[in-house]
Design a protein around this motif. Structure first.
Motif, short mmCIF file in Angstrom:
data_model
loop_
_atom_site.label_atom_id
_atom_site.label_comp_id
_atom_site.label_asym_id
_atom_site.label_seq_id
_atom_site.Cartn_x
_atom_site.Cartn_y
_atom_site.Cartn_z
N PRO A 237 -11.22 8.13 -39.89
CA PRO A 237 -12.19 9.05 -40.66
C PRO A 237 -12.87 9.59 -39.17
O PRO A 237 -13.22 10.74 -39.48
CB PRO A 237 -13.13 8.05 -41.12
N ASN A 238 -13.14 8.90 -38.13
CA ASN A 238 -13.51 9.59 -37.21
C ASN A 238 -12.94 10.74 -36.43
O ASN A 238 -13.47 11.70 -36.29
CB ASN A 238 -13.64 8.55 -35.90
N SER A 239 -11.75 10.60 -36.28
CA SER A 239 -10.91 11.62 -35.91
C SER A 239 -10.95 12.81 -36.99
O SER A 239 -11.14 14.13 -36.66
CB SER A 239 -9.30 11.35 -35.68
N LEU A 240 -10.73 12.50 -38.39
CA LEU A 240 -10.93 13.46 -39.17
C LEU A 240 -12.33 14.37 -39.11
O LEU A 240 -12.39 15.42 -39.48
CB LEU A 240 -10.75 12.90 -40.71
N SER A 241 -13.37 13.59 -38.78
CA SER A 241 -14.73 14.22 -38.77
C SER A 241 -14.74 15.16 -37.63
O SER A 241 -15.30 16.11 -37.87
CB SER A 241 -15.70 13.05 -38.69
N ASP A 242 -14.06 14.72 -36.52
CA ASP A 242 -14.11 15.76 -35.45
C ASP A 242 -13.33 17.07 -35.72
O ASP A 242 -13.63 18.15 -35.21
CB ASP A 242 -13.10 15.17 -34.18
N GLN A 243 -12.09 16.79 -36.59
CA GLN A 243 -11.47 17.80 -36.93
C GLN A 243 -12.23 18.92 -37.98
O GLN A 243 -12.31 20.14 -37.83
CB GLN A 243 -10.16 17.60 -37.67
N LEU A 244 -12.89 18.32 -38.86
CA LEU A 244 -13.86 19.09 -39.72
C LEU A 244 -14.94 20.01 -39.12
O LEU A 244 -15.02 21.02 -39.22
CB LEU A 244 -14.41 18.17 -40.65
N THR A 245 -15.48 19.19 -37.95
CA THR A 245 -16.44 19.98 -37.15
C THR A 245 -16.05 20.93 -36.28
O THR A 245 -16.82 22.05 -36.48
CB THR A 245 -17.10 18.84 -36.36
N GLU A 246 -14.71 20.95 -35.58
CA GLU A 246 -14.25 21.77 -34.87
C GLU A 246 -13.77 22.97 -35.86
O GLU A 246 -14.08 24.19 -35.43
CB GLU A 246 -13.01 21.18 -34.37
N PHE A 247 -13.38 22.74 -36.98
CA PHE A 247 -12.97 23.85 -38.14
C PHE A 247 -14.03 24.63 -38.31
O PHE A 247 -14.37 25.63 -38.32
CB PHE A 247 -12.43 23.06 -39.32
N ILE A 248 -15.31 23.80 -38.67
CA ILE A 248 -16.37 24.67 -39.22
C ILE A 248 -17.06 25.33 -38.04
O ILE A 248 -17.80 26.41 -38.47
CB ILE A 248 -17.56 23.71 -39.99
N ARG A 249 -17.17 24.93 -36.80
CA ARG A 249 -17.71 25.64 -35.60
C ARG A 249 -17.21 27.00 -35.52
O ARG A 249 -17.55 27.85 -34.83
CB ARG A 249 -17.74 24.78 -34.63
N LYS A 250 -15.81 27.27 -35.97
CA LYS A 250 -15.17 28.49 -35.61
C LYS A 250 -15.53 29.44 -36.67
O LYS A 250 -15.12 30.71 -36.51
CB LYS A 250 -13.57 28.06 -35.85
N THR A 251 -16.23 29.08 -37.59
CA THR A 251 -16.71 30.16 -39.00
C THR A 251 -18.07 30.76 -38.34
O THR A 251 -18.93 30.26 -37.54
CB THR A 251 -16.92 29.32 -40.20
N PRO A 252 -18.48 31.75 -38.75
CA PRO A 252 -19.71 32.37 -38.58
C PRO A 252 -20.95 31.74 -38.76
O PRO A 252 -20.94 30.94 -39.69
CB PRO A 252 -19.85 33.68 -39.34
N ASN A 253 -21.72 31.48 -37.79
CA ASN A 253 -22.96 30.72 -37.73
C ASN A 253 -23.06 29.32 -37.92
O ASN A 253 -23.60 28.50 -38.13
CB ASN A 253 -23.96 31.09 -39.05
#
Length: 800
Positions: A237-253
């Protein structure tokens, strides 16, 4: 040998009846308190544990880097998560309690008002392990429902509910749902609750949303669902959380956004006391109750040790004779351990009986159902056995220490060189007792402060009538007819409409709002939206600082078409306006321009446990709730008339009402329960401590019988004898205050730091707690001192 020890133990306890009664009473009170609080603590810790997939289910929490966390998210992200992250087996949307409305059963004249209605994912009951008694509980098809057994009995009686339908009229219009499954009672240790669960796929059809486009289950604009993900076996879950954060930070704002996966068991209390993520309860409060349970049990056992040490002084001859006859110290220890075991096991049996007798009343104390089955688990049995064993060992060790001193002294001349241990234990007892009393008074002060503080609005004399769900055609004219009919009555001073209520919540929250010239920080701001009619602000006596209120025509147009809003002070400041006057006449952007026509003074829309939020008022005819200002002397007549009018204008809709001041005060239930629990704990703590004082004073009098008799013969007054016996105990209580006050001050200052509006700590509160404790201690010790002072000195001189 064991039988012999047991016989001697019973003989000794029956011979010393006062010792046995005082100790048994103190231990029973301590154990009843410990077991009740321990059951509460275990109940809190066992929330959500019944789900088979609990270690793989996580709630999605979003942080924008400003220290705040959001759990209500746009539902459209569910599909994004499943499509882009292979470690996610499935994602689920839960729109809690948004489907409340009027339910009618076809081909009958039955109708019911139900509020606990949620929209959930199609495979919700395959992901979560709620007990299914009938059917598949599959909600993948639109217009399907799963209901609890209690609702099934209510709607359909004894007939099989599977496949049967009911009509639901709510904010999304009038629709028919078919029952696909029936639940057994949802466990009380579940944070996800409800009576009726509807397929969220129903809302995918725009015609099923009745114009509420914010409720699009695939939309990205409104955050109204909790998102849960079921991870695949072995996924980190920690690795998945990091992946989700990296993904969302590529979106506008999304540059400052973080995605956190909160495991299901942590949703109730958190993973630790410092866990910042939102939870439905507080681990700190649970740990406080656990500490109180241990401390009160400790007070009770300290009583036993104190009285045992005093009791041993009366058994010197017995102990010395045993040692003369060859008894070893460990054999003496076994005898006293046996007496301790007999007392502890007897008090435990009585305590368990009392716990189950008092079980029906515990929910009133804690405000939640307690799972007393926790006391029967192997872990709990081992803990209790370990506590009893430890207490018995300590008692035996204590005797060994004392018996070693006997060898160095004459049997008849023996007196303990120092009573520091006994005095320390008395101080320990009263430190706890005084601390709990202080905490009780501070909690009550904070509760009183929040309940009596000016709200910035008037909730008195307000009768609230819940609006209808199924009105049929000509809704606007029917609403107007209902209002006008009540306005015509002399005892109805005003009537207002709103789509939610103060103290209950807002209509929704919205982001993406900014002044005409947007600023970078605007993307991080949220606003609480509240839908009202033109009468709401004057009815609740909310002050308009600048501009004006809505007009009747503007409310009729509805805010979507009107493009005019009102702000409170906080939202005006958050939007960057220097003053309320500066905001009036300006346009703000929320997809399209909205003109600010007025700014109200900040008021406490919710309890004082929450800071005042930036609010935006939206105009509407608002028929979710009607607030009537009624003459208190004619309240019964007003309720009867309102019901008659309501049933006439809105036939088939159940009439329900409440009083705004009571509903608002109900927000402080958590503090009220905490205050009640601390009050009871304080009473029990001081009672147990004073039982010990009573026993020690009785032994002190017994040991000084001849001295008291001689003093009386020599002319000592009753007052001087009272001072002689009471002085040492009063000093101990005073010393306890010195330790208790700073500890309680620090604890309560930390507790109050969670409140945005604080009552503060008063020196008088601490002084009152100290005086009360001192007076109770004096009465306890004084009762024995007076008995000794009034006794016939001749009897004391003859006693041997």
């Amino acid at each position: 040998m064991f039988i012999n020890y047991l016989k001697i133990a019973f003989r000794s306890l029956s011979k010393r009846r006062l010792f046995t009664f005082v100790n048994l009473t103190g231990l029973v009170i301590g154990l009843v308190t410990f077991l009740g609080l321990f059951a509460y603590v275990v109940t809190e810790w066992s929330y959500n544990d019944f789900h088979a997939n609990k270690d793989r289910i996580f709630r999605v929490v979003v942080s924008e880097g400003n220290g705040e966390f959001e759990t209500y998210l746009p539902p459209g992200y569910a599909g994004v998560l499943e499509a882009n992250f292979p470690d996610i087996e499935s994602s689920g949307r839960i729109a809690g309690y948004i489907g409340g409305g009027l339910i009618a059963i076809p081909e009958t004249d039955l109708f019911f008002k139900e509020d606990a209605i949620s929209f959930v994912e199609g495979d919700f009951f395959q992901t979560f392990s709620f007990p299914i008694s009938r059917g598949t509980a599959d909600l993948n098809a639109t217009n399907t429902a799963v209901i609890t057994q209690a609702i099934s009995d209510k709607f359909f009686g004894n007939t099989d509910p599977l496949g049967k339908t009911f009509l639901l009229s709510n904010q999304f219009g009038k629709q028919e749902f078919a029952v696909s499954g029936v639940l057994e009672s949802i466990p009380s240790t579940s944070d996800i609750t409800g009576d009726i669960f509807l397929s969220i796929h129903t809302l995918e059809n725009p015609s099923n949303r009745s114009g509420n486009e914010w409720a699009d289950p695939n939309g990205f604009d409104s955050g109204f669902v909790n998102l849960f993900v079921l991870t695949k076996e072995g996924a980190d879950p920690n690795s998945l959380s990091d992946q989700l954060t990296e993904f969302i930070r590529k979106t506008p704002n999304g540059e400052a956004t973080s995605i956190i996966l909160q495991d299901l068991p942590s949703i109730h209390l958190g993973s630790s006391i410092s866990d910042p993520l939102p939870t439905s309860s507080k681990m700190g409060s649970v740990l406080v109750f656990l500490a109180i349970a241990i401390l009160i049990l400790g007070i009770a056992y300290v009583n036993y040790l104190n009285l045992s040490s005093a009791n041993i002084l009366t058994r010197i001859k017995e102990i010395k004779m045993r040692k003369v006859l060859g008894a070893q110290s460990w054999q003496l220890a076994q005898q006293f351990m046996m007496e301790t075991l007999v007392l502890l096991l007897s008090s435990l049996a009585i305590s368990i009986l009392f716990v189950y007798l008092l079980a029906p009343f515990t929910s009133n104390i804690f405000g939640t159902a307690i799972w007393f089955g926790a006391l029967q688990t192997p872990q709990t049995v081992l803990i209790i056995a370990a506590i009893i064993g430890l207490c018995a060992l300590i008692s035996g060790f204590y005797v060994v220490l004392l018996s070693g001193k006997f060898e160095k002294k004459s049997q008849l001349k023996f007196k303990p060189e120092s009573q520091w241990l006994r005095k320390s234990l008395v101080v320990f007892q009263f430190v706890i007792s005084i601390g709990i009393i202080v905490c009780t008074l501070v909690i009550r002060d904070q509760l009183s402060f929040m309940q009596t503080q000016s709200l910035g609005m008037n909730v008195d004399q307000k009768l609230v009538v819940a609006g209808p769900n199924d009105v049929g055609e000509n809704r606007s004219s029917k609403m107007n007819a209902f209002k006008q009919s009540l306005k015509a009555q002399t005892f109805v001073k005003a009537i207002a409409g709103s789509n939610n209520l103060p103290g209950q919540g807002y209509n929704f929250s919205a982001g993406g709002i900014s002044p005409l010239v947007a600023r970078p920080e605007d993307k991080d701001y949220n606003y609480s939206m509240f839908i009202i009619d033109e009468q709401f602000i004057p009815t609740y006596e909310i002050e308009v600082l600048a501009g004006r209120n809505f007009t009747s025509d503007e409310a009729t147009q509805n805010w979507n078409n009107l493009n005019k809003v009102m702000l409170n002070e906080s939202s005006a400041a958050q939007l960057g306006y220097e003053s309320p006057e500066a905001a009036v006449g300006q346009n703000i952007l929320w997809g399209k321009p909205f003109e600010v026509i007025g700014v109200t003074k900040d008021y406490h829309h919710m309890s004082l446990r929450e800071p005042i939020k930036p609010m935006i008022f939206l105009a509407s005819e608002a028929d979710g709730f009607f607030t009537l200002v009624v003459d208190p002397a004619q309240m019964k007549e007003a309720i009867a008339l309102a019901q008659k009018t309501y049933e006439s204008v809105f036939p088939g809709n159940p009439f329900s009402y409440s009083f705004m001041d009571e509903a608002f005060a109900a927000q402080y239930e958590q503090e009220s329960q905490l205050s009640l629990a601390f009050t009871i704990a304080g009473i029990l703590a001081i009672l147990i401590s004073c039982l010990g004082l009573f026993g020690l004073a009785a032994y002190a009098v017994q040991q000084r019988t001849k001295e008291i008799g001689i003093r009386k013969v020599m002319g000592a007054s009753t007052q001087s004898l009272l001072n002689l016996i009471s002085k040492d105990f009063v000093i101990l209580v005073a010393v306890a205050m010195i330790f208790a006050f700073p500890i309680a001050w620090f604890a309560m200052e930390s507790w109050q730091s969670d409140f945005p509006y604080k009552a503060g700590l008063s020196v008088w509160t601490f002084g009152f707690a100290g005086i009360v404790t001192l007076v109770i201690a004096l009465i306890t010790v004084g009762s024995q001192a007076i008995k000794a002072a009034w006794a016939n000195p001749v009897d004391a001189m003859r006693d041997e």
